[in-house]
Design a protein around this motif. Structure first.
Motif, PDB file in Angstrom:
ATOM      1  N   GLU A 120       0.819  -1.217   0.000  1.00 40.00           N
ATOM      2  CA  GLU A 120       0.000   0.000   0.000  1.00 40.00           C
ATOM      3  C   GLU A 120       0.857   1.274   0.000  1.00 40.00           C
ATOM      4  N   THR A 141      -3.504  -7.187   0.168  1.00 38.81           N
ATOM      5  CA  THR A 141      -4.375  -6.240   0.859  1.00 38.81           C
ATOM      6  C   THR A 141      -5.510  -5.744  -0.018  1.00 38.81           C
ATOM      7  N   TRP A 187      -9.924  -3.655  -5.427  1.00 40.58           N
ATOM      8  CA  TRP A 187     -11.015  -2.676  -5.453  1.00 40.58           C
ATOM      9  C   TRP A 187     -11.076  -1.937  -6.786  1.00 40.58           C
ATOM     10  N   ASP A 205     -10.407  -7.728   3.582  1.00 39.45           N
ATOM     11  CA  ASP A 205     -11.811  -7.518   3.934  1.00 39.45           C
ATOM     12  C   ASP A 205     -12.005  -6.158   4.596  1.00 39.45           C
ATOM     13  N   SER A 206     -11.040  -5.771   5.439  1.00 39.51           N
ATOM     14  CA  SER A 206     -11.122  -4.464   6.107  1.00 39.51           C
ATOM     15  C   SER A 206     -11.044  -3.330   5.087  1.00 39.51           C
ATOM     16  N   GLN A 207     -10.137  -3.473   4.115  1.00 41.83           N
ATOM     17  CA  GLN A 207     -10.001  -2.444   3.084  1.00 41.83           C
ATOM     18  C   GLN A 207     -11.275  -2.329   2.245  1.00 41.83           C
ATOM     19  N   ALA A 254     -14.302  -3.074   3.144  1.00 46.56           N
ATOM     20  CA  ALA A 254     -15.356  -2.479   3.967  1.00 46.56           C
ATOM     21  C   ALA A 254     -15.194  -0.971   4.061  1.00 46.56           C
ATOM     22  N   LYS A 255     -13.948  -0.518   4.232  1.00 49.76           N
ATOM     23  CA  LYS A 255     -13.690   0.930   4.318  1.00 49.76           C
ATOM     24  C   LYS A 255     -14.069   1.635   3.026  1.00 49.76           C
ATOM     25  N   ARG A 256     -13.848   0.969   1.896  1.00 45.36           N
ATOM     26  CA  ARG A 256     -14.132   1.577   0.596  1.00 45.36           C
ATOM     27  C   ARG A 256     -15.579   1.365   0.157  1.00 45.36           C
ATOM     28  N   GLY A 257     -16.320   0.585   0.924  1.00 46.61           N
ATOM     29  CA  GLY A 257     -17.707   0.321   0.557  1.00 46.61           C
ATOM     30  C   GLY A 257     -17.860  -0.570  -0.657  1.00 46.61           C
TER      31      GLY A 257
END
Length: 258
Positions: A81, A113, A118, A144-146, A148-151
């Motif tokens: 990242e 990541t 995305w 999964d966290s990334q 979720a943050k990006r919708g």
């Protein structure tokens, strides 16, 4: 066993059991033979790979003439990242060349990541799907966290194994591996599983740092030459389609499943 039957004599019960016994014995022998063959195959050396003394960045295992590089652990996820990556690799150039359209199903193999995941998801749209495959549970959690943050809602994370991507057969339009293939501990098995997951006519894209260019400041085992990629991919029945050489430090080599 030879048996003579006479119209004048009835077959005794003892004689009637002999064919049954013979059939049972034959079945047992066939099962034993099959088990022996399976055990022999399991014990046979895998000639696809060659064991060698490991180099500092390798795992001591060669496939088709190259030593396999050690995998980058999830502890190095921040490097995926890094802010400079967009300038160094120009991912928008690659995404444009892939010519993805809404509704496609894409597999991001070794997704890490989700740096590319995305962006692929945006290209295929809400009606499409991206399978994000990785073998490290920690990477899957970060991905999964990334998402979720990006919708992002059209990504399905998949915990694969060292030998299979665990995707449904004939389900994928495009499979992409970005700086991943050279680290696969079982490249032959994984590539077989990717080919199985591709739809007929589906594409697989190898993105690797260019080994031909000494100016690419990446450790040698973490780079691959175009001829080496083509040699390994075509061994699995994939047909070379084109090579994308517009990226700053990588080449993207596209193959198609017949």
């Amino acid at each position: 066993m030879h048996r003579t039957r006479s119209r004048n004599c009835r077959t005794s019960p003892a004689h009637r059991t002999h064919p049954i016994l013979l059939a049972c014995l034959s079945a047992v022998m066939l099962l034993s033979s099959a088990s022996f063959d399976a055990a022999a195959q399991a014990a046979a050396p895998d000639t696809r790979y060659e064991r060698v003394a490991p180099s500092p960045d390798g795992i001591g295992k060669r496939y088709m003439g190259r030593e396999i590089a050690g995998v980058m652990g999830w502890e190095g996820a921040q490097w995926l990242e890094r802010e400079s990556r967009a300038h160094e690799e120009r991912p928008e150039l690659l995404l444009r060349e892939l010519a993805l359209v809404p509704g496609m199903t894409v597999a991001d193999i070794g997704a890490g990541t989700g740096y590319y995941t995305w962006q692929l998801a945006k290209r295929v749209g809400p009606g499409g799907r991206v399978y994000a495959v990785d073998v490290q549970p920690e990477m899957i959690r970060l991905l999964d966290s990334q998402m979720a943050k990006r919708g992002v809602r059209n990504v399905v994370s998949v915990l694969g194994s060292e030998t299979t991507v665990k995707l449904p057969p004939a389900s994928v339009d495009v499979a992409i591996m970005v700086d991943v293939y050279h680290e696969l501990a079982y490249p032959s098995e994984v590539l077989d599983s990717i080919v199985e997951a591709l739809k007929p006519g589906g594409r697989v894209v190898f993105v690797e740092y260019r080994a031909e260019d000494p100016a690419v400041a990446i450790k040698p085992l973490h780079k691959m030459s175009a001829p080496q990629v083509r040699r390994e991919a075509t061994a699995h029945g994939l047909k070379w389609e084109r090579s994308i050489e517009s990226l700053p430090i990588q080449h993207a080599i596209v193959f198609r499943k017949p």
